[in-house]
Design an enzyme around this catalytic site. Sequence first.
Site, mmCIF file in Angstrom:
data_model
loop_
_atom_site.group_PDB
_atom_site.id
_atom_site.type_symbol
_atom_site.label_atom_id
_atom_site.label_comp_id
_atom_site.label_asym_id
_atom_site.label_seq_id
_atom_site.Cartn_x
_atom_site.Cartn_y
_atom_site.Cartn_z
ATOM 1 N N GLY A 20 0.821 -1.205 0.000
ATOM 2 C CA GLY A 20 0.000 0.000 0.000
ATOM 3 C C GLY A 20 0.852 1.251 0.000
ATOM 4 O O GLY A 20 2.083 1.198 -0.056
ATOM 5 N N VAL B 183 -3.900 -10.625 7.226
ATOM 6 C CA VAL B 183 -3.822 -10.413 8.671
ATOM 7 C C VAL B 183 -5.003 -11.015 9.425
ATOM 8 O O VAL B 183 -4.974 -11.092 10.662
ATOM 9 C CB VAL B 183 -3.708 -8.913 9.024
ATOM 10 C CG1 VAL B 183 -2.385 -8.350 8.534
ATOM 11 C CG2 VAL B 183 -4.883 -8.118 8.468
ATOM 12 N N TYR C 15 -8.405 -1.536 5.506
ATOM 13 C CA TYR C 15 -9.466 -1.317 4.522
ATOM 14 C C TYR C 15 -9.758 0.168 4.585
ATOM 15 O O TYR C 15 -10.222 0.673 5.606
ATOM 16 C CB TYR C 15 -10.703 -2.142 4.904
ATOM 17 C CG TYR C 15 -11.879 -1.993 3.961
ATOM 18 C CD1 TYR C 15 -12.250 -3.033 3.124
ATOM 19 C CD2 TYR C 15 -12.630 -0.821 3.924
ATOM 20 C CE1 TYR C 15 -13.343 -2.903 2.257
ATOM 21 C CE2 TYR C 15 -13.703 -0.680 3.071
ATOM 22 C CZ TYR C 15 -14.063 -1.721 2.238
ATOM 23 O OH TYR C 15 -15.121 -1.590 1.386
ATOM 24 N N THR C 16 -9.457 0.895 3.502
ATOM 25 C CA THR C 16 -9.538 2.352 3.549
ATOM 26 C C THR C 16 -10.560 2.952 2.582
ATOM 27 O O THR C 16 -10.600 4.171 2.413
ATOM 28 C CB THR C 16 -8.168 2.974 3.247
ATOM 29 O OG1 THR C 16 -7.726 2.523 1.955
ATOM 30 C CG2 THR C 16 -7.142 2.580 4.301
ATOM 31 N N TYR D 233 -16.148 2.981 8.378
ATOM 32 C CA TYR D 233 -14.685 2.946 8.391
ATOM 33 C C TYR D 233 -14.149 3.368 9.757
ATOM 34 O O TYR D 233 -13.297 2.691 10.347
ATOM 35 C CB TYR D 233 -14.144 3.871 7.300
ATOM 36 C CG TYR D 233 -12.666 4.135 7.368
ATOM 37 C CD1 TYR D 233 -11.740 3.114 7.173
ATOM 38 C CD2 TYR D 233 -12.182 5.424 7.629
ATOM 39 C CE1 TYR D 233 -10.372 3.368 7.233
ATOM 40 C CE2 TYR D 233 -10.823 5.683 7.689
ATOM 41 C CZ TYR D 233 -9.917 4.653 7.486
ATOM 42 O OH TYR D 233 -8.573 4.908 7.554
ATOM 43 N N LYS E 114 -12.029 1.081 12.520
ATOM 44 C CA LYS E 114 -10.683 1.478 12.948
ATOM 45 C C LYS E 114 -10.632 1.678 14.462
ATOM 46 O O LYS E 114 -9.632 1.342 15.112
ATOM 47 C CB LYS E 114 -10.250 2.753 12.221
ATOM 48 C CG LYS E 114 -9.966 2.553 10.739
ATOM 49 C CD LYS E 114 -8.791 1.615 10.469
ATOM 50 C CE LYS E 114 -7.468 2.240 10.813
ATOM 51 N NZ LYS E 114 -6.315 1.347 10.473
#
Length: 295
Positions: free
Chosen positions: A13, A39, A71-72, A135, A139
């Site tokens: 990334g 992961v 995951y963005t 998101y 996080k």
Amino acid sequence: MSGLELLVPGGTGQLGRDLAALAGPGLGVTAPGSADLDVTRPGAVIEAVTALSDRAAAAGAQPVVINAAAYTAVDKAETEEARAFAINADGPRVLAAACSSRRVPLIHVSTDYVFSGEASAPYEPDDALGPRTAYGRTKAAGEDAVLGSGASAWVVRTAWVYGKHGTNFLKTMTTLESTRDTLSVVDDQRGTPTWSADLAAALVELAGMIAAGNGPATRVLHCTGAGETTWYGFAQAIFRHLGADPARISPCRTEDFPRPAPRPAYSVLSTKSWQGAGLTPPRPWDEALAAYFKA
């Protein structure tokens, strides 16, 4: 012992590739992408962390994991929250468990989206969380998993990251400058642009401090460029560096561009915790942007 041996999940990334680029004498970096290290798979993670420990021992170095896997896709996460949770929360939990069992320190990278974005002064690490997006929720769950794992772990929040690799605001503006005569950019969201190369160097500095046994007592730190601007201000600065007329950009409001996931109006993170830990103060965001274009 001397030197560092890093494992960087999410190594293909934007941030991961800049971390990998820092490899050299005294700094070994293994940076697998998700295809090589998922992961969310405990067996694969345990194997990777064990291999890291073995490499470090053979090199006479100290092992550290820097988790750049995430995951963005902020908007997509609104309809794919389970997938985002698997990568952003379950993944860090698995990593932290493996690091704890092998006594390997872990640095987990997080985001400004864990806050509500409704503040009027820079967020400190211990300010109350209030994510407003899928998101952000995933996080925040990842932070909890890491900090509650019993591992020797630190969370580093950052924001508005751009760089040479991946998809980011700077690259989008560069494309639009060459394809549109004029464009509109929101001017009511404030934050701090952060060059991924600067962030990578900062994380390696933190890893070295931890490996030397001097890890910060504060387990949550903020690391972004210094200062603040709006997306409109950032876009204007990018145009100036491209040799384009910033007047081609018009300011607009968030409501003019509705998105599935609400954007935080205020994303400025205070870096007092970073400097208070004895780490190098981040340089001003506009100075970093100039360095990006020179590079």
